[in-house]
Design a protein around this motif. Structure first.
Motif, PDB file in Angstrom:
ATOM      1  N   ALA A 182       0.810  -1.225   0.000  1.00  0.00           N
ATOM      2  CA  ALA A 182       0.000   0.000   0.000  1.00  0.00           C
ATOM      3  C   ALA A 182       0.846   1.278   0.000  1.00  0.00           C
ATOM      4  O   ALA A 182       0.598   2.183  -0.812  1.00  0.00           O
ATOM      5  CB  ALA A 182      -0.980  -0.013   1.178  1.00  0.00           C
ATOM      6  N   PRO A 183       1.846   1.418   0.869  1.00  0.00           N
ATOM      7  CA  PRO A 183       2.671   2.634   0.805  1.00  0.00           C
ATOM      8  C   PRO A 183       3.404   2.778  -0.527  1.00  0.00           C
ATOM      9  O   PRO A 183       3.570   3.893  -1.036  1.00  0.00           O
ATOM     10  CB  PRO A 183       3.659   2.455   1.971  1.00  0.00           C
ATOM     11  CG  PRO A 183       2.967   1.508   2.912  1.00  0.00           C
ATOM     12  CD  PRO A 183       2.210   0.575   2.020  1.00  0.00           C
ATOM     13  N   GLU A 184       3.844   1.638  -1.103  1.00  0.00           N
ATOM     14  CA  GLU A 184       4.518   1.699  -2.399  1.00  0.00           C
ATOM     15  C   GLU A 184       3.561   2.172  -3.485  1.00  0.00           C
ATOM     16  O   GLU A 184       3.938   2.948  -4.383  1.00  0.00           O
ATOM     17  CB  GLU A 184       5.092   0.322  -2.747  1.00  0.00           C
ATOM     18  CG  GLU A 184       5.667   0.190  -4.159  1.00  0.00           C
ATOM     19  CD  GLU A 184       6.879   1.069  -4.415  1.00  0.00           C
ATOM     20  OE1 GLU A 184       7.329   1.100  -5.576  1.00  0.00           O
ATOM     21  OE2 GLU A 184       7.379   1.727  -3.480  1.00  0.00           O
ATOM     22  N   ALA A 185       2.316   1.739  -3.424  1.00  0.00           N
ATOM     23  CA  ALA A 185       1.329   2.174  -4.416  1.00  0.00           C
ATOM     24  C   ALA A 185       1.106   3.680  -4.320  1.00  0.00           C
ATOM     25  O   ALA A 185       1.022   4.373  -5.349  1.00  0.00           O
ATOM     26  CB  ALA A 185       0.017   1.430  -4.210  1.00  0.00           C
ATOM     27  N   ARG A 186       1.027   4.198  -3.104  1.00  0.00           N
ATOM     28  CA  ARG A 186       0.849   5.649  -2.976  1.00  0.00           C
ATOM     29  C   ARG A 186       2.085   6.387  -3.504  1.00  0.00           C
ATOM     30  O   ARG A 186       1.959   7.445  -4.141  1.00  0.00           O
ATOM     31  CB  ARG A 186       0.599   6.043  -1.521  1.00  0.00           C
ATOM     32  CG  ARG A 186       0.428   7.558  -1.367  1.00  0.00           C
ATOM     33  CD  ARG A 186       0.261   8.023   0.063  1.00  0.00           C
ATOM     34  NE  ARG A 186       0.252   9.481   0.075  1.00  0.00           N
ATOM     35  CZ  ARG A 186       1.345  10.234   0.189  1.00  0.00           C
ATOM     36  NH1 ARG A 186       2.544   9.657   0.295  1.00  0.00           N
ATOM     37  NH2 ARG A 186       1.256  11.553   0.177  1.00  0.00           N
ATOM     38  N   ARG A 187       3.277   5.847  -3.255  1.00  0.00           N
ATOM     39  CA  ARG A 187       4.496   6.481  -3.783  1.00  0.00           C
ATOM     40  C   ARG A 187       4.444   6.580  -5.306  1.00  0.00           C
ATOM     41  O   ARG A 187       4.777   7.630  -5.893  1.00  0.00           O
ATOM     42  CB  ARG A 187       5.724   5.673  -3.340  1.00  0.00           C
ATOM     43  CG  ARG A 187       7.059   6.309  -3.744  1.00  0.00           C
ATOM     44  CD  ARG A 187       8.219   5.380  -3.431  1.00  0.00           C
ATOM     45  NE  ARG A 187       8.291   4.271  -4.365  1.00  0.00           N
ATOM     46  CZ  ARG A 187       8.894   4.326  -5.559  1.00  0.00           C
ATOM     47  NH1 ARG A 187       9.447   5.460  -5.972  1.00  0.00           N
ATOM     48  NH2 ARG A 187       8.920   3.265  -6.347  1.00  0.00           N
ATOM     49  N   LEU A 188       3.988   5.505  -5.942  1.00  0.00           N
ATOM     50  CA  LEU A 188       3.887   5.516  -7.404  1.00  0.00           C
ATOM     51  C   LEU A 188       2.832   6.512  -7.875  1.00  0.00           C
ATOM     52  O   LEU A 188       3.021   7.193  -8.895  1.00  0.00           O
ATOM     53  CB  LEU A 188       3.551   4.112  -7.905  1.00  0.00           C
ATOM     54  CG  LEU A 188       4.646   3.057  -7.702  1.00  0.00           C
ATOM     55  CD1 LEU A 188       4.113   1.663  -8.023  1.00  0.00           C
ATOM     56  CD2 LEU A 188       5.868   3.368  -8.560  1.00  0.00           C
ATOM     57  N   ALA A 189       1.737   6.614  -7.137  1.00  0.00           N
ATOM     58  CA  ALA A 189       0.704   7.594  -7.493  1.00  0.00           C
ATOM     59  C   ALA A 189       1.250   9.013  -7.390  1.00  0.00           C
ATOM     60  O   ALA A 189       0.966   9.867  -8.245  1.00  0.00           O
ATOM     61  CB  ALA A 189      -0.522   7.420  -6.592  1.00  0.00           C
ATOM     62  N   CYS A 190       2.044   9.286  -6.361  1.00  0.00           N
ATOM     63  CA  CYS A 190       2.645  10.611  -6.219  1.00  0.00           C
ATOM     64  C   CYS A 190       3.619  10.896  -7.363  1.00  0.00           C
ATOM     65  O   CYS A 190       3.676  12.036  -7.878  1.00  0.00           O
ATOM     66  CB  CYS A 190       3.354  10.729  -4.873  1.00  0.00           C
ATOM     67  SG  CYS A 190       2.245  10.731  -3.443  1.00  0.00           S
ATOM     68  N   LEU A 191       4.393   9.875  -7.773  1.00  0.00           N
ATOM     69  CA  LEU A 191       5.297  10.054  -8.911  1.00  0.00           C
ATOM     70  C   LEU A 191       4.527  10.424 -10.180  1.00  0.00           C
ATOM     71  O   LEU A 191       4.967  11.264 -10.974  1.00  0.00           O
ATOM     72  CB  LEU A 191       6.105   8.777  -9.147  1.00  0.00           C
ATOM     73  CG  LEU A 191       7.253   8.484  -8.184  1.00  0.00           C
ATOM     74  CD1 LEU A 191       7.897   7.150  -8.535  1.00  0.00           C
ATOM     75  CD2 LEU A 191       8.290   9.602  -8.223  1.00  0.00           C
ATOM     76  N   LEU A 192       3.379   9.779 -10.366  1.00  0.00           N
ATOM     77  CA  LEU A 192       2.571  10.091 -11.550  1.00  0.00           C
ATOM     78  C   LEU A 192       2.100  11.538 -11.548  1.00  0.00           C
ATOM     79  O   LEU A 192       2.047  12.196 -12.590  1.00  0.00           O
ATOM     80  CB  LEU A 192       1.362   9.154 -11.609  1.00  0.00           C
ATOM     81  CG  LEU A 192       1.514   7.845 -12.370  1.00  0.00           C
ATOM     82  CD1 LEU A 192       0.193   7.088 -12.369  1.00  0.00           C
ATOM     83  CD2 LEU A 192       1.991   8.064 -13.803  1.00  0.00           C
ATOM     84  N   THR A 193       1.708  12.041 -10.367  1.00  0.00           N
ATOM     85  CA  THR A 193       1.251  13.441 -10.319  1.00  0.00           C
ATOM     86  C   THR A 193       2.395  14.400 -10.619  1.00  0.00           C
ATOM     87  O   THR A 193       2.166  15.497 -11.150  1.00  0.00           O
ATOM     88  CB  THR A 193       0.655  13.783  -8.935  1.00  0.00           C
ATOM     89  OG1 THR A 193       1.661  13.645  -7.920  1.00  0.00           O
ATOM     90  CG2 THR A 193      -0.522  12.879  -8.613  1.00  0.00           C
ATOM     91  N   GLU A 194       3.627  13.996 -10.291  1.00  0.00           N
ATOM     92  CA  GLU A 194       4.777  14.848 -10.612  1.00  0.00           C
ATOM     93  C   GLU A 194       5.123  14.762 -12.093  1.00  0.00           C
ATOM     94  O   GLU A 194       5.539  15.751 -12.700  1.00  0.00           O
ATOM     95  CB  GLU A 194       5.971  14.425  -9.749  1.00  0.00           C
ATOM     96  CG  GLU A 194       5.748  14.657  -8.261  1.00  0.00           C
ATOM     97  CD  GLU A 194       6.771  13.951  -7.394  1.00  0.00           C
ATOM     98  OE1 GLU A 194       7.731  13.374  -7.971  1.00  0.00           O
ATOM     99  OE2 GLU A 194       6.620  13.955  -6.157  1.00  0.00           O
TER     100      GLU A 194
END
Length: 447
Positions: free
Chosen positions: A124-136
């Motif tokens: 779950a934390p890794e998925a959120r990290r990837l989502a944040c990368l996408l927004t950047e």
């Protein structure tokens, strides 16, 4: 100029560069040659490392269907000689599949379909990290912001979703003072940016998560607003899972009587009837409606289907509490300590079904009851030779549900033996072995 290899994509001047290896692999596996479902399934298997069973549960499909989907995807890539080169694919062309992959990875980490715990911390934390990368990478795209908002809101509750003993804690039992306010604030900022786009499924789910994350108490939750959001979501994503979540909102906003007809229909949905969640929800709504017997039956069905042990423990406790409210209880209930011990011993019974019989918990294999409780006693069904050995070794007798009417295959376990782990474990296994050899009983026809 050297031609591009199959699977490579010409990098335009405005295509974002992917510097994260995992995100790059996800984007590469989401190849436009494949259908969207095949892209997601293949990526979850090859990159996220989920098993076929875990992927199947996320899709609400049989594992065989997912396995075939992955095999066909690999074959298609091979037949078209797709080679994943060094060039980055344009994430914008594959965005929808990438978002789906990240969301499904998060779901498996947030509440694993199987295992011993409420959460799976590596996902779950890794998925959120990837989502944040996408927004950047795509700051002007609203959908990555919606996913970031959704995952931030959900992850804010991470420390409170299980008690010190690992037991599942529902929203009404969580300590909101321990929710991560920084993640909630991050979710709120991302949600504002996501609102600039269309009101699609991800945005609506982020709005729903935001309603829960920002409610100061469970009692202050705006269930009317949540129901309106589910109505909007169901209009564009009419799936059984969305309908089930909406039914929960109906129960909270309009009362259990309004939700039960919806849940009755959903229990017949092929995508849901093999899942424990529809039965668990219906059990709780039946309880709120004062229909304890129906709730107990639903809890039994949920326990037959649940695969996550933390959820099993939660449902077992809920069933016991409901049993205490049963208007037609057993003659004398078993003490809570003995019930808890039975649940521990039932783990030794493997995949045997656990049911209620005359208000007492029992273990059943192919229709044959072989272990159960009756008042203050643990009962085991044994083969003749095992039964003779047991009665000769211990100060025990045959089970008599009524005085003077013994059931010859069933023995009563002495109280001291019930808590002797090594000894009782052997007899439970013998009891189950005997049940395996008995002819299967056909279920009685109703009517």
């Amino acid at each position: 100029m050297r031609p591009l290899l199959a699977g490579q994509q010409r990098q335009g001047d405005d295509a974002p560069e992917i510097t994260d290896d995992r995100l790059r692999l996800i984007a590469m596996c989401c190849h436009p040659l494949l259908s969207a479902d095949a892209q997601v399934a293949l990526t979850l298997r090859l990159v996220a490392g989920l098993t076929t069973d875990e992927i199947a549960r996320g899709f609400h499909l049989p594992a065989t269907a997912i396995a075939q989907r992955i095999v066909r995807a690999k074959r298609a890539l091979k037949e078209h000689r797709v080679v994943f080169g060094a060039g980055d694919p344009d994430v914008r062309d594959r965005l929808r599949s990438i978002l789906d992959v990240i969301y499904l990875v998060f779901n498996e980490g947030y509440l694993p379909a199987a295992g011993e715990t409420v959460t799976r911390g590596d996902l779950a934390p890794e998925a959120r990290r990837l989502a944040c990368l996408l927004t950047e990478l795509l700051p002007g795209e609203p959908e990555p912001q919606a996913l970031r908002a959704l995952l931030s809101f959900q992850l804010s509750r991470w420390p409170t979703r299980a008690g010190p003993d690992g037991a599942l804690l529902t929203l009404d039992a969580q300590d909101r003072a321990q929710w991560d306010r920084q993640l909630i604030a991050d979710g709120a900022r991302a949600l504002e940016l996501a609102r600039r786009g269309e009101r699609g499924p991800l945005l609506l789910q982020a709005e729903l998560a935001g309603c829960h994350a920002t409610a100061p108490t469970f009692a202050a939750t705006d269930w009317g607003a949540i129901l309106a959001l589910y109505d909007e979501l169901l209009a564009i994503q009419d799936t059984p899972v969305v309908a089930l979540n909406r039914a929960v909102a109906v129960a909270m906003a309009a009362g259990p009587a309004a939700a039960l007809p919806l849940l009755d229909r959903l229990a017949e949905e092929p995508a849901l009837r093999g899942s424990h969640r529809v039965w668990a929800v219906r059990a709780e709504v039946h309880l709120r409606a004062g229909e304890t017997r129906a709730a107990l039956a639903d809890y039994e069905r949920a326990l037959d289907l649940v695969t996550n042990e933390a959820e099993r423990r939660y449902l077992t406790t809920a069933r016991h509490l409901a049993q205490e409210e049963d208007p037609m209880p057993a003659v004398r209930k078993s003490p809570p300590g003995l019930i808890a011990r039975f649940d521990e011993l039932a783990q030794l019974a493997g995949d045997a079904d656990r049911k209620l019989m005359f208000g007492y918990p029992v273990c059943v294999l192919r229709g044959n009851m072989f272990m159960g409780l009756h008042e203050d006693s643990l009962i085991l069904r044994l083969a003749e030779a095992d039964r003779a050995e047991f009665l000769g070794r211990y100060d025990a007798g045959l089970f008599e549900p009524m005085p003077g009417r013994p059931m010859k295959e069933y023995i009563v376990v002495p109280p001291s033996l019930v808590y002797d782990d090594a000894a009782i474990g052997e007899w439970v296994r013998r009891s189950r072995t005997w049940a395996e050899q008995l002819p299967a009983k056909k279920p009685k026809k109703k009517g």
